[in-house]
Motif scaffolding. Structure first.
Motif, PDB file in Angstrom:
ATOM      1  N   TYR A  66      38.701  46.069  49.673  1.00 31.88           N
ATOM      2  CA  TYR A  66      38.598  44.736  49.203  1.00 31.88           C
ATOM      3  C   TYR A  66      39.397  43.706  49.825  1.00 31.88           C
ATOM      4  CZ  TYR A  66      43.259  44.343  47.203  1.00 31.88           C
ATOM      5  OH  TYR A  66      44.719  44.182  47.129  1.00 31.88           O
ATOM      6  N   PRO A  67      40.701  43.727  50.577  1.00 33.91           N
ATOM      7  CA  PRO A  67      41.407  42.804  51.419  1.00 33.91           C
ATOM      8  C   PRO A  67      40.422  42.356  52.541  1.00 33.91           C
ATOM      9  CG  PRO A  67      42.858  44.713  50.870  1.00 33.91           C
ATOM     10  CD  PRO A  67      41.445  45.123  50.523  1.00 33.91           C
ATOM     11  N   GLU A  68      39.397  42.983  52.848  1.00 37.26           N
ATOM     12  CA  GLU A  68      38.635  42.438  53.908  1.00 37.26           C
ATOM     13  C   GLU A  68      37.533  41.665  53.323  1.00 37.26           C
ATOM     14  OE1 GLU A  68      39.027  43.119  57.037  1.00 37.26           O
ATOM     15  OE2 GLU A  68      40.648  44.209  56.376  1.00 37.26           O
ATOM     16  N   TRP A  69      37.333  41.567  51.880  1.00 38.92           N
ATOM     17  CA  TRP A  69      36.278  40.725  51.406  1.00 38.92           C
ATOM     18  C   TRP A  69      36.788  39.386  51.421  1.00 38.92           C
ATOM     19  CZ3 TRP A  69      35.488  44.291  46.387  1.00 38.92           C
ATOM     20  CH2 TRP A  69      35.193  45.758  46.710  1.00 38.92           C
ATOM     21  N   GLY A  70      35.725  38.472  50.854  1.00 35.59           N
ATOM     22  CA  GLY A  70      35.946  36.911  50.834  1.00 35.59           C
ATOM     23  C   GLY A  70      36.977  36.728  49.664  1.00 35.59           C
ATOM     24  N   VAL A  71      38.135  35.863  50.041  1.00 39.61           N
ATOM     25  CA  VAL A  71      38.959  35.435  49.240  1.00 39.61           C
ATOM     26  C   VAL A  71      38.280  34.099  48.406  1.00 39.61           C
ATOM     27  CG1 VAL A  71      40.533  34.208  50.556  1.00 39.61           C
ATOM     28  CG2 VAL A  71      41.604  35.021  48.618  1.00 39.61           C
ATOM     29  N   THR A  72      38.549  33.970  47.061  1.00 39.53           N
ATOM     30  CA  THR A  72      37.833  32.775  46.573  1.00 39.53           C
ATOM     31  C   THR A  72      39.044  31.826  45.952  1.00 39.53           C
ATOM     32  OG1 THR A  72      38.127  33.697  44.211  1.00 39.53           O
ATOM     33  CG2 THR A  72      36.171  34.554  45.567  1.00 39.53           C
ATOM     34  N   LEU A  87      46.587  35.866  39.535  1.00 41.39           N
ATOM     35  CA  LEU A  87      45.328  36.480  39.859  1.00 41.39           C
ATOM     36  C   LEU A  87      44.872  36.017  41.127  1.00 41.39           C
ATOM     37  CD1 LEU A  87      43.876  36.061  36.388  1.00 41.39           C
ATOM     38  CD2 LEU A  87      44.732  38.240  37.059  1.00 41.39           C
ATOM     39  N   MET A  88      44.372  37.101  41.725  1.00 40.27           N
ATOM     40  CA  MET A  88      43.749  36.439  43.197  1.00 40.27           C
ATOM     41  C   MET A  88      42.402  37.246  43.380  1.00 40.27           C
ATOM     42  SD  MET A  88      44.672  34.612  45.499  1.00 40.27           S
ATOM     43  CE  MET A  88      44.662  33.998  47.371  1.00 40.27           C
ATOM     44  N   THR A  89      41.195  36.632  43.579  1.00 41.44           N
ATOM     45  CA  THR A  89      39.911  37.435  43.439  1.00 41.44           C
ATOM     46  C   THR A  89      39.384  37.204  44.631  1.00 41.44           C
ATOM     47  OG1 THR A  89      39.899  36.831  40.907  1.00 41.44           O
ATOM     48  CG2 THR A  89      37.840  37.007  42.247  1.00 41.44           C
ATOM     49  N   PHE A  90      38.654  38.393  44.911  1.00 41.23           N
ATOM     50  CA  PHE A  90      37.883  38.706  46.155  1.00 41.23           C
ATOM     51  C   PHE A  90      36.565  39.282  45.986  1.00 41.23           C
ATOM     52  CE2 PHE A  90      41.533  38.833  49.100  1.00 41.23           C
ATOM     53  CZ  PHE A  90      42.792  39.119  48.382  1.00 41.23           C
ATOM     54  N   VAL A  91      35.653  38.767  46.840  1.00 41.71           N
ATOM     55  CA  VAL A  91      34.319  39.141  46.359  1.00 41.71           C
ATOM     56  C   VAL A  91      33.408  39.746  47.667  1.00 41.71           C
ATOM     57  CG1 VAL A  91      31.806  38.575  45.626  1.00 41.71           C
ATOM     58  CG2 VAL A  91      33.857  37.243  44.979  1.00 41.71           C
ATOM     59  N   PHE A  96      29.528  36.896  47.846  1.00 43.33           N
ATOM     60  CA  PHE A  96      30.488  35.982  48.048  1.00 43.33           C
ATOM     61  C   PHE A  96      29.967  34.704  47.844  1.00 43.33           C
ATOM     62  CE2 PHE A  96      33.110  33.153  50.724  1.00 43.33           C
ATOM     63  CZ  PHE A  96      34.212  33.230  50.082  1.00 43.33           C
ATOM     64  N   ALA A  97      28.758  34.543  48.684  1.00 39.46           N
ATOM     65  CA  ALA A  97      28.199  33.168  48.734  1.00 39.46           C
ATOM     66  C   ALA A  97      27.936  32.576  47.528  1.00 39.46           C
ATOM     67  CB  ALA A  97      26.972  32.868  49.764  1.00 39.46           C
ATOM     68  N   GLU A  98      27.348  33.126  46.622  1.00 38.39           N
ATOM     69  CA  GLU A  98      27.010  32.865  45.371  1.00 38.39           C
ATOM     70  C   GLU A  98      28.146  32.680  44.471  1.00 38.39           C
ATOM     71  OE1 GLU A  98      23.474  32.795  45.142  1.00 38.39           O
ATOM     72  OE2 GLU A  98      23.871  31.969  43.260  1.00 38.39           O
ATOM     73  N   TYR A  99      29.156  33.344  44.518  1.00 42.45           N
ATOM     74  CA  TYR A  99      30.221  33.232  43.663  1.00 42.45           C
ATOM     75  C   TYR A  99      30.948  32.095  43.868  1.00 42.45           C
ATOM     76  CZ  TYR A  99      34.725  34.460  41.173  1.00 42.45           C
ATOM     77  OH  TYR A  99      35.754  34.568  40.554  1.00 42.45           O
ATOM     78  N   VAL A 100      31.333  31.815  45.272  1.00 42.95           N
ATOM     79  CA  VAL A 100      31.940  30.391  45.701  1.00 42.95           C
ATOM     80  C   VAL A 100      31.218  29.301  45.521  1.00 42.95           C
ATOM     81  CG1 VAL A 100      33.546  31.775  46.935  1.00 42.95           C
ATOM     82  CG2 VAL A 100      31.685  30.554  48.028  1.00 42.95           C
ATOM     83  N   LYS A 101      29.939  29.195  44.741  1.00 44.13           N
ATOM     84  CA  LYS A 101      29.307  28.004  44.121  1.00 44.13           C
ATOM     85  C   LYS A 101      29.804  27.719  42.948  1.00 44.13           C
ATOM     86  CE  LYS A 101      24.816  29.001  46.360  1.00 44.13           C
ATOM     87  NZ  LYS A 101      23.446  29.658  46.201  1.00 44.13           N
ATOM     88  N   PHE A 102      30.639  28.746  42.269  1.00 45.83           N
ATOM     89  CA  PHE A 102      31.249  28.361  41.002  1.00 45.83           C
ATOM     90  C   PHE A 102      30.332  27.712  40.051  1.00 45.83           C
ATOM     91  CE2 PHE A 102      34.787  28.370  44.243  1.00 45.83           C
ATOM     92  CZ  PHE A 102      35.393  29.774  44.047  1.00 45.83           C
ATOM     93  N   ALA A 103      29.003  27.909  40.022  1.00 46.84           N
ATOM     94  CA  ALA A 103      28.038  27.245  39.360  1.00 46.84           C
ATOM     95  C   ALA A 103      28.352  27.551  37.889  1.00 46.84           C
ATOM     96  CB  ALA A 103      26.753  27.774  39.780  1.00 46.84           C
ATOM     97  N   ASP A 104      27.825  26.664  37.059  1.00 44.54           N
ATOM     98  CA  ASP A 104      28.231  26.942  35.573  1.00 44.54           C
ATOM     99  C   ASP A 104      26.856  27.095  34.662  1.00 44.54           C
ATOM    100  OD1 ASP A 104      27.405  24.318  35.474  1.00 44.54           O
ATOM    101  OD2 ASP A 104      29.320  23.696  35.033  1.00 44.54           O
ATOM    102  N   THR A 113      26.855  43.214  44.078  1.00 39.90           N
ATOM    103  CA  THR A 113      28.130  42.639  44.192  1.00 39.90           C
ATOM    104  C   THR A 113      29.318  43.143  43.549  1.00 39.90           C
ATOM    105  OG1 THR A 113      26.883  40.459  43.828  1.00 39.90           O
ATOM    106  CG2 THR A 113      29.414  40.586  42.996  1.00 39.90           C
ATOM    107  N   VAL A 114      30.221  43.342  44.170  1.00 43.01           N
ATOM    108  CA  VAL A 114      31.568  43.980  43.847  1.00 43.01           C
ATOM    109  C   VAL A 114      32.849  42.828  43.845  1.00 43.01           C
ATOM    110  CG1 VAL A 114      33.521  45.653  43.777  1.00 43.01           C
ATOM    111  CG2 VAL A 114      30.959  46.207  44.569  1.00 43.01           C
ATOM    112  N   ILE A 115      33.536  42.665  42.712  1.00 44.42           N
ATOM    113  CA  ILE A 115      34.459  41.688  42.780  1.00 44.42           C
ATOM    114  C   ILE A 115      35.812  42.527  42.539  1.00 44.42           C
ATOM    115  CG2 ILE A 115      35.162  39.369  41.472  1.00 44.42           C
ATOM    116  CD1 ILE A 115      32.419  39.035  40.621  1.00 44.42           C
TER     117      ILE A 115
END
Ligand code: HEC
Length: 196
Positions: A66-72, A87-91, A96-104, A113-115
């Motif tokens: 996971y440390p190689e995944w995208g940090v959010t 807390l520190m979250t990685f995707v 990743f691209a979908e997560y960091v839209k932070f859409a509601d 997807t693994v987070i």
């Protein structure tokens, strides 16, 4: 889906880049609730190597990768959730691209997807305490319908899988309606990704 344990040789502490000096600095005289963002980042930088070594120490595949995944987020936030931990979250790449839209609204995370969420705490005496590494995996329809097709899991700070109940995690995560059960980091701390 059961992920496999990969076998790893012993990784020396020096390879992971944490030294006695850094470890000695993993304390603070500031009360937890009064820590500035800069102080939280400093404590995180101090404990990071040791945290990651612990999670990976039994060779768990995600716990190692996971440390190689995208940090959010830019600052470990979220005091108040997950047992008042930082807390520190990685995707992973799939999500990743979908997560960091932070859409509601209308969020549908791709299958695969693994987070991963690192956690640590600061004791009353000002010592940094390592917390679990939490995971959510998006699985195909039919595999975990009751829990929004998420499979929840966690590793203890020494790398051992934690016994958890899917319903315990999902009873809270399921409330993030429209967000596909995602809680997201605090708004101020979210990474900014240029719109497509
Ligand atoms: C009381 C509510 C609650 C419970 C119970 C809970 N979570 Fe969370 N979780 C949250 C919130 C809120 C966030 C977003 C917090 C942040 O990042 O600042 C979050 C974030 C996460 C994330 C990062 C993805 C996201 O939602 O943005 C993972 C992974 C995660 N939790 C796993 C778990 C697992 C595994 C369990 C069960 C052992 C669990 N959670 C139980 C509230 C909860």
């Amino acid at each position: 889906m059961k992920r496999k344990l990969i076998s790893m040789g012993v990784i020396s502490a020096t390879l992971l880049g944490f030294s006695g000096i850094a470890q000695a600095a993993c304390t603070t005289t500031t009360a937890k609730d009064d820590l500035t963002d800069e102080q939280v980042v400093e404590l995180y930088e101090c404990i990071k190597g040791e945290l990651r070594e612990g999670y990976a120490s039994l060779g768990d595949e995600w716990g190692t990768a996971y440390p190689e995944w995208g940090v959010t987020s830019t600052v470990p936030g979220g005091v108040g959730n997950h047992g008042s931990r930082f807390l520190m979250t990685f995707v992973n790449e799939t999500g990743f691209a979908e997560y960091v839209k932070f859409a509601d609204e209308g969020v549908k995370m791709p299958v695969g997807t693994v987070i991963a969420k690192e956690s640590f705490n600061v004791s009353k005496k000002g010592q940094v305490k390592k917390g679990p590494l939490f995971f959510m995996e998006k699985v195909a329809a039919g595999e975990a319908d009751e829990f929004g097709n998420w499979v929840y899991s966690a590793l203890q700070s020494k790398g051992k899988p934690m016994k958890i109940k899917q319903s315990f995690c999902h009873n809270c995560h399921g409330n993030f309606e429209g967000q596909d059960a995602l809680g997201y980091p605090e708004e101020d701390y979210r990474v900014k990704v240029a719109a497509e």
